[in-house]
Design an enzyme around this catalytic site. Structure first.
Site, PDB file in Angstrom:
ATOM      1  N   GLY A  52     -27.231 -22.926   5.611  1.00 43.98           N
ATOM      2  CA  GLY A  52     -25.906 -23.580   5.903  1.00 43.98           C
ATOM      3  C   GLY A  52     -25.265 -24.317   4.607  1.00 43.98           C
ATOM      4  O   GLY A  52     -23.902 -24.724   4.780  1.00 43.98           O
ATOM      5  N   SER A  53     -25.628 -24.233   3.516  1.00 47.77           N
ATOM      6  CA  SER A  53     -25.197 -24.801   2.287  1.00 47.77           C
ATOM      7  C   SER A  53     -24.487 -23.464   1.670  1.00 47.77           C
ATOM      8  O   SER A  53     -23.634 -23.648   1.094  1.00 47.77           O
ATOM      9  CB  SER A  53     -26.278 -25.246   1.311  1.00 47.77           C
ATOM     10  OG  SER A  53     -26.655 -26.617   1.893  1.00 47.77           O
ATOM     11  N   SER A  94     -26.910 -27.527  -2.085  1.00 46.57           N
ATOM     12  CA  SER A  94     -27.988 -27.960  -1.234  1.00 46.57           C
ATOM     13  C   SER A  94     -27.777 -29.255  -0.342  1.00 46.57           C
ATOM     14  O   SER A  94     -27.983 -30.084  -1.115  1.00 46.57           O
ATOM     15  CB  SER A  94     -29.462 -27.885  -1.937  1.00 46.57           C
ATOM     16  OG  SER A  94     -30.272 -28.233  -0.926  1.00 46.57           O
ATOM     17  N   SER A  96     -29.608 -30.810   1.717  1.00 42.68           N
ATOM     18  CA  SER A  96     -30.958 -31.670   1.621  1.00 42.68           C
ATOM     19  C   SER A  96     -31.251 -32.047   0.050  1.00 42.68           C
ATOM     20  O   SER A  96     -31.491 -33.014  -0.102  1.00 42.68           O
ATOM     21  CB  SER A  96     -31.923 -31.188   2.318  1.00 42.68           C
ATOM     22  OG  SER A  96     -32.412 -30.012   1.335  1.00 42.68           O
ATOM     23  N   THR A  99     -33.915 -27.590  -1.603  1.00 43.62           N
ATOM     24  CA  THR A  99     -34.223 -26.265  -1.141  1.00 43.62           C
ATOM     25  C   THR A  99     -34.943 -25.580  -2.380  1.00 43.62           C
ATOM     26  O   THR A  99     -34.054 -25.517  -3.318  1.00 43.62           O
ATOM     27  CB  THR A  99     -32.935 -25.662  -0.589  1.00 43.62           C
ATOM     28  OG1 THR A  99     -32.593 -26.334   0.590  1.00 43.62           O
ATOM     29  CG2 THR A  99     -33.149 -24.155  -0.246  1.00 43.62           C
ATOM     30  N   ARG A 146     -25.328 -27.122   8.370  1.00 42.55           N
ATOM     31  CA  ARG A 146     -24.349 -26.282   8.966  1.00 42.55           C
ATOM     32  C   ARG A 146     -23.329 -26.927   9.365  1.00 42.55           C
ATOM     33  O   ARG A 146     -22.306 -26.337   9.462  1.00 42.55           O
ATOM     34  CB  ARG A 146     -24.912 -25.168   9.745  1.00 42.55           C
ATOM     35  CG  ARG A 146     -25.681 -25.695  11.016  1.00 42.55           C
ATOM     36  CD  ARG A 146     -26.292 -24.596  11.890  1.00 42.55           C
ATOM     37  NE  ARG A 146     -27.108 -25.181  12.981  1.00 42.55           N
ATOM     38  CZ  ARG A 146     -28.136 -25.898  13.261  1.00 42.55           C
ATOM     39  NH1 ARG A 146     -28.762 -26.506  11.996  1.00 42.55           N
ATOM     40  NH2 ARG A 146     -28.684 -26.633  14.305  1.00 42.55           N
ATOM     41  N   GLU A 225     -28.668 -20.342  14.929  1.00 41.73           N
ATOM     42  CA  GLU A 225     -29.099 -21.525  14.582  1.00 41.73           C
ATOM     43  C   GLU A 225     -28.788 -22.598  15.724  1.00 41.73           C
ATOM     44  O   GLU A 225     -29.643 -23.199  16.527  1.00 41.73           O
ATOM     45  CB  GLU A 225     -28.829 -22.099  13.548  1.00 41.73           C
ATOM     46  CG  GLU A 225     -29.504 -21.504  12.282  1.00 41.73           C
ATOM     47  CD  GLU A 225     -29.082 -22.304  11.033  1.00 41.73           C
ATOM     48  OE1 GLU A 225     -29.499 -23.244  10.801  1.00 41.73           O
ATOM     49  OE2 GLU A 225     -28.478 -21.558  10.007  1.00 41.73           O
ATOM     50  N   HIS A 241     -18.620   4.537   8.572  1.00 38.38           N
ATOM     51  CA  HIS A 241     -19.091   5.375   7.490  1.00 38.38           C
ATOM     52  C   HIS A 241     -20.689   5.778   7.968  1.00 38.38           C
ATOM     53  O   HIS A 241     -21.337   6.289   7.105  1.00 38.38           O
ATOM     54  CB  HIS A 241     -18.886   5.442   6.346  1.00 38.38           C
ATOM     55  CG  HIS A 241     -17.384   5.362   6.069  1.00 38.38           C
ATOM     56  ND1 HIS A 241     -16.651   6.560   5.805  1.00 38.38           N
ATOM     57  CD2 HIS A 241     -16.581   4.473   5.978  1.00 38.38           C
ATOM     58  CE1 HIS A 241     -15.262   6.250   5.551  1.00 38.38           C
ATOM     59  NE2 HIS A 241     -15.245   5.079   5.784  1.00 38.38           N
ATOM     60  N   LYS A 334     -40.406 -24.040   6.039  1.00 37.57           N
ATOM     61  CA  LYS A 334     -40.298 -24.827   4.814  1.00 37.57           C
ATOM     62  C   LYS A 334     -41.661 -25.900   4.425  1.00 37.57           C
ATOM     63  O   LYS A 334     -42.007 -25.687   3.477  1.00 37.57           O
ATOM     64  CB  LYS A 334     -39.036 -25.717   4.681  1.00 37.57           C
ATOM     65  CG  LYS A 334     -37.802 -24.982   4.709  1.00 37.57           C
ATOM     66  CD  LYS A 334     -36.501 -26.060   4.817  1.00 37.57           C
ATOM     67  CE  LYS A 334     -35.229 -25.240   4.458  1.00 37.57           C
ATOM     68  NZ  LYS A 334     -34.053 -26.043   4.565  1.00 37.57           N
TER      69      LYS A 334
HETATM   70  O1  PA5 Z   1     -28.950 -24.558   8.699  1.00 43.01           O
HETATM   71  C1  PA5 Z   1     -29.795 -24.849   7.891  1.00 43.01           C
HETATM   72  O2  PA5 Z   1     -30.640 -26.091   8.198  1.00 43.01           O
HETATM   73  C2  PA5 Z   1     -30.449 -24.132   7.152  1.00 43.01           C
HETATM   74  O3  PA5 Z   1     -29.683 -22.708   7.061  1.00 43.01           O
HETATM   75  C3  PA5 Z   1     -30.572 -24.756   5.819  1.00 43.01           C
HETATM   76  O4  PA5 Z   1     -28.955 -24.856   5.331  1.00 43.01           O
HETATM   77  C4  PA5 Z   1     -31.130 -24.036   4.646  1.00 43.01           C
HETATM   78  O5  PA5 Z   1     -32.464 -23.868   5.031  1.00 43.01           O
HETATM   79  C5  PA5 Z   1     -31.107 -24.544   3.163  1.00 43.01           C
HETATM   80  O6  PA5 Z   1     -31.235 -26.108   3.368  1.00 43.01           O
HETATM   81  P1  PA5 Z   1     -30.112 -26.907   2.342  1.00 43.01           P
HETATM   82  O7  PA5 Z   1     -28.802 -26.855   3.213  1.00 43.01           O
HETATM   83  O8  PA5 Z   1     -30.581 -28.332   2.745  1.00 43.01           O
HETATM   84  O9  PA5 Z   1     -30.296 -26.623   1.127  1.00 43.01           O
END
Ligand code: PA5
Length: 340
Positions: A52-53, A94, A96, A99, A146, A225, A241, A334
């Site tokens: 999501g990042s 990131s 959080s 990551t 996300r 997700e 192709h 994780k």
């Molecule tokens: O949607 C999510 O929770 C994940 O795809 C996170 O974005 C991914 O694990 C990476 O974590 P972060 O966005 O905290 O770096």
């Protein structure tokens, strides 16, 4: 637009988030420019991140393709590409801040002398940025990564612009936010129709050029997700192709409902290819819907399709009776990785 679905509320807040992220990014670059020497012209821009990042980096690469002066690469791995050196700005994203892949590539980028910027809500990445006095954009905490797309992507736009990697005006960002705000109710209704069309079929999302490619990826990830659904995505014209031959097998693939994402940037020959493809492979898929991006600018078109896909993921979550917020398997993986 109050409702009792927090993920839907966050998705609907994309325009407000985009503006807030862009302003935060602009503020951070203004502070950084005040204390740094003028940098050489960049040769490329690398965005580090996962999931999501990372999608913000993917969207930026799609936006920049065909217009930017330098290549934009989104790096979703532990390793920084070998070409990245002190002339290559790196933005580590990131949400959080914890990551491990992103932190590993970030360390390498700092070690190599790349001009590194950070976008995060906290964690180790925020600490490292503070300790090393790196320019950082801090976004509000407490969101699923996300669902912080507007904040992260808005900030990234500002950083990429300040680094001289893309041409963009504030006016374009404001116009995109206005379009999203004006159209979100209608797109919500559209998403409901799309969810009904998909029914219990298998979602297949086709991009049709470099602009729509990361959008198809965003659709796939959001359906994964939020709706807890497997989703396939692919890109035309390359699809024609190879994948065209495999369509319809295994048997489950005949349940595919194709969502084809088109923009003004889609080549006329690719539009023709899509028509032929859908005709030649009739019977190898259950249904198909062609969706045109809205808006004038590349940014507007990109985000119009992103928001529609995000809304669809919420509709599908509701239809399937699943909570779009938790991502238990990601969290468990994780946790296990953090143990050893
Ligand atoms: O949607 C999510 O929770 C994940 O795809 C996170 O974005 C991914 O694990 C990476 O974590 P972060 O966005 O905290 O770096």
């Amino acid at each position: 637009m109050p409702n009792d679905n927090p993920m839907l509320e966050l998705v609907l807040a994309l325009p407000e988030q985009l503006l807030a992220g862009y302003e935060a990014g602009t503020g951070a670059t203004a502070r950084a420019t005040g204390r740094s020497k003028k940098a050489d012209a960049p040769r490329s821009l690398v965005v580090l991140g996962m999931g999501g990042s990372a999608i913000s980096g993917g969207l930026l690469a799609g936006l920049a393709a065909d217009t930017a002066r330098v290549p934009v690469l989104c790096c979703r791995d532990y390793e920084l590409p070998a070409f990245a050196d002190r002339n290559c700005p790196v933005v580590a994203i990131s949400y959080s801040g914890n990551t491990e892949e992103t932190l590993a590539a970030f360390e390498t980028a700092v070690g190599r002398g790349c001009p590194v910027r950070v976008i995060t809500s906290g964690g180790r990445l925020a600490e490292e940025a503070r300790r090393r006095r790196l320019p950082a954009v801090t976004v509000p905490t407490g969101l699923p990564p996300r669902a912080a797309l507007g904040l992260l992507f808005g900030a990234l736009l500002a950083l990429a612009r300040a680094a001289g990697c893309i041409r963009l005006t504030r006016r374009e960002v404001v116009a995109a936010a206005r379009l999203l705000a004006a159209r979100r109710k209608a797109w919500r209704r559209r998403a409901r129709t799309l969810a009904a069309k998909l029914g219990d079929g298998a979602p297949f999302v086709y991009a049709t050029d470099r602009l729509t490619e990361p959008v198809a990826e965003r659709w796939r990830c959001q359906l994964n997700e939020n709706a807890k659904l497997l989703c396939h995505s692919s890109v035309l014209p390359e699809h024609n192709h190879n994948e065209i031959v495999g369509m319809g097998a295994p048997r489950a693939a005949t349940e595919a409902h194709i969502f084809a994402l088109l923009a003004r940037t889609t080549h006329p020959r690719t539009r023709l290819r899509l028509r032929h493809l859908l005709s030649i492979t009739r019977g190898a898929y259950r249904g198909a819907t062609v969706l045109e991006a809205e808006g004038e600018s590349r940014l507007e078109q990109l985000l119009s399709l992103v928001m529609l896909g995000d809304l669809l993921s919420c509709e599908l979550a509701a239809a399937r009776g699943v909570d779009p917020l938790p991502v238990a398997r990601i969290d468990e993986l994780k946790r296990r990785m953090a143990r050893n």
